[in-house]
Write an enzyme that holds these catalytic residues in place. Structure first.
Site, PDB file in Angstrom:
ATOM      1  N   LYS A 156      -4.155  28.144 -32.697  1.00  0.00           N
ATOM      2  CA  LYS A 156      -4.001  27.193 -31.584  1.00  0.00           C
ATOM      3  C   LYS A 156      -5.340  26.506 -31.376  1.00  0.00           C
ATOM      4  O   LYS A 156      -6.131  26.879 -30.502  1.00  0.00           O
ATOM      5  CB  LYS A 156      -3.524  27.942 -30.327  1.00  0.00           C
ATOM      6  CG  LYS A 156      -3.004  27.001 -29.257  1.00  0.00           C
ATOM      7  CD  LYS A 156      -2.225  27.760 -28.217  1.00  0.00           C
ATOM      8  CE  LYS A 156      -1.956  26.918 -26.991  1.00  0.00           C
ATOM      9  NZ  LYS A 156      -1.262  25.670 -27.216  1.00  0.00           N
TER      10      LYS A 156
HETATM   11  N1  PMP Z   1       4.108  24.877 -30.087  1.00  0.00           N
HETATM   12  C1  PMP Z   1       3.033  24.147 -29.777  1.00  0.00           C
HETATM   13  C2  PMP Z   1       2.519  23.153 -30.760  1.00  0.00           C
HETATM   14  C3  PMP Z   1       2.405  24.305 -28.532  1.00  0.00           C
HETATM   15  O1  PMP Z   1       1.332  23.574 -28.212  1.00  0.00           O
HETATM   16  C4  PMP Z   1       2.949  25.218 -27.608  1.00  0.00           C
HETATM   17  C5  PMP Z   1       2.327  25.367 -26.253  1.00  0.00           C
HETATM   18  N2  PMP Z   1       1.261  26.260 -26.268  1.00  0.00           N
HETATM   19  C6  PMP Z   1       4.065  25.968 -27.982  1.00  0.00           C
HETATM   20  C7  PMP Z   1       4.611  25.778 -29.227  1.00  0.00           C
HETATM   21  C8  PMP Z   1       4.634  26.989 -27.055  1.00  0.00           C
HETATM   22  O2  PMP Z   1       3.782  28.095 -27.032  1.00  0.00           O
HETATM   23  P1  PMP Z   1       3.743  29.091 -25.789  1.00  0.00           P
HETATM   24  O3  PMP Z   1       5.151  29.484 -25.551  1.00  0.00           O
HETATM   25  O4  PMP Z   1       2.929  30.240 -26.256  1.00  0.00           O
HETATM   26  O5  PMP Z   1       3.165  28.344 -24.663  1.00  0.00           O
END
Ligand code: PMP
Length: 305
Positions: A156
């Site tokens: 991320k």
């Molecule tokens: N995919 C992407 C590209 C994201 O930026 C996010 C948001 N963080 C998610 C999926 C969802 O992740 P999460 O459920 O951990 O927030």
């Protein structure tokens, strides 16, 4: 509280947002050399308590991002958790919040630098994401989703969001609310900032974690809720673009978007074109858990005060 006067965490100190500065020549500033988490906190009126959702999971994922991007630092889950709790507490929030936690490379190095590593944590008051309609319209992006072979979506990192940006801007230019990316195999991956589920014949289907997606914490939560609270069959498998056209329901999920129905794809209505029943049930259950109307797992919600 005015946004400008809220407190944030930087380099171990809790300071006003307007005093938090970063060197413009740092690799985070020049090359997006940072990894981050977006967390949510939900206020329970009943308990008069603010709970951070899946705090431990977010801190663990941040450490994995740090490892994959090869930053040199010795943060631990406990350190990351305590830093978040300290800064949220300092702000005295009595409402729903969103928290941005970013680990970045400071100093004067280039894009290959591994340090010096620093962190900021910025909480902000944020209510439920409300839209003035039942759900959103999406197109399939003409941009391919980044992949593990070039820019791993599993990390991320800030730089990954330039791919999200290209897709989202194209969607807006063409009159859609958002976009759905296909991966380098031509299969459905995810949205610009959220994972994706479809419903076919009562079954919940979502791309596998090797489909060029972030290992989303909300995706895991939805799978858990679907199997354990709603008795649904969940499949993690490849999804074809055309399955989006014939699905009964489609929705995105993520910490920021929560549960977000997709009502059309490429101008074709999904199912009835309205928010579907399974999406509604998942959304209801998700918020029952966040508001502690249903208690599933004590470790999912960490009290702040
Ligand atoms: N995919 C992407 C590209 C994201 O930026 C996010 C948001 N963080 C998610 C999926 C969802 O992740 P999460 O459920 O951990 O927030």
């Amino acid at each position: 509280m005015k946004n400008e006067s809220r407190l944030m965490w930087l380099s171990g100190n809790i300071i006003p947002v307007e005093d938090a500065k970063v060197n413009v020549l740092s690799p985070t500033s020049q090359f997006g050399l940072n990894v981050f988490e977006g967390l949510r906190g939900y206020w329970s009126e009943k308990d008069k308590q603010l709970y951070i959702f899946k705090l431990e999971e977010h801190c663990e994922r941040l450490l994995k991002s740090i490892k994959m991007v090869r930053f040199e630092c010795d943060y631990t889950v406990d350190f990351l958790k305590n830093a978040i709790l300290d800064v949220v507490k300092a702000n005295n929030f009595l409402e729903d919040i969103a928290i941005r936690q970013t680990v970045f490379v400071d100093g004067f190095g280039n894009w290959a630098a591994t340090g010096p590593v620093d962190m900021f944590i910025a909480p902000i008051a944020k209510g439920r994401q409300l839209i003035d309609k039942d759900g959103i319209s999406c197109c399939i992006s003409s941009w391919e989703r980044i992949s593990d072979k070039c820019l791993p979506p599993k990390i991320k990192m800030g730089a990954n969001y330039m791919n999200s940006r290209l897709g989202q801007m194209e969607a807006h230019r063409n009159g859609y609310d958002s976009t759905i990316f296909l991966n380098n195999a031509g299969k459905v991956s995810e949205g610009p900032g959220a994972c994706l589920f479809i419903v076919r014949d009562g079954k919940l289907i979502t791309p596998t974690i090797t489909s060029s997606i972030l290992e989303s914490i909300t995706r895991t939560t939805v799978i858990d809720i679907a199997r354990n609270n709603l008795n649904l069959v969940v499949e993690e498998r490849e999804i074809d673009r055309t399955e989006l056209y014939i699905a009964d329901e489609v929705f995105m999920c993520g910490s920021a978007v929560e549960i977000l129905p997709v009502l059309s794809v490429d101008k074709m209505p999904v199912g009835s074109g309205k928010k579907g029943l399974i999406t509604q049930n998942i959304e209801q259950c998700y918020f029952d858990i966040l508001r502690r109307d249903i208690i599933v797992n004590d470790s999912w919600l960490t009290p702040v005060y």
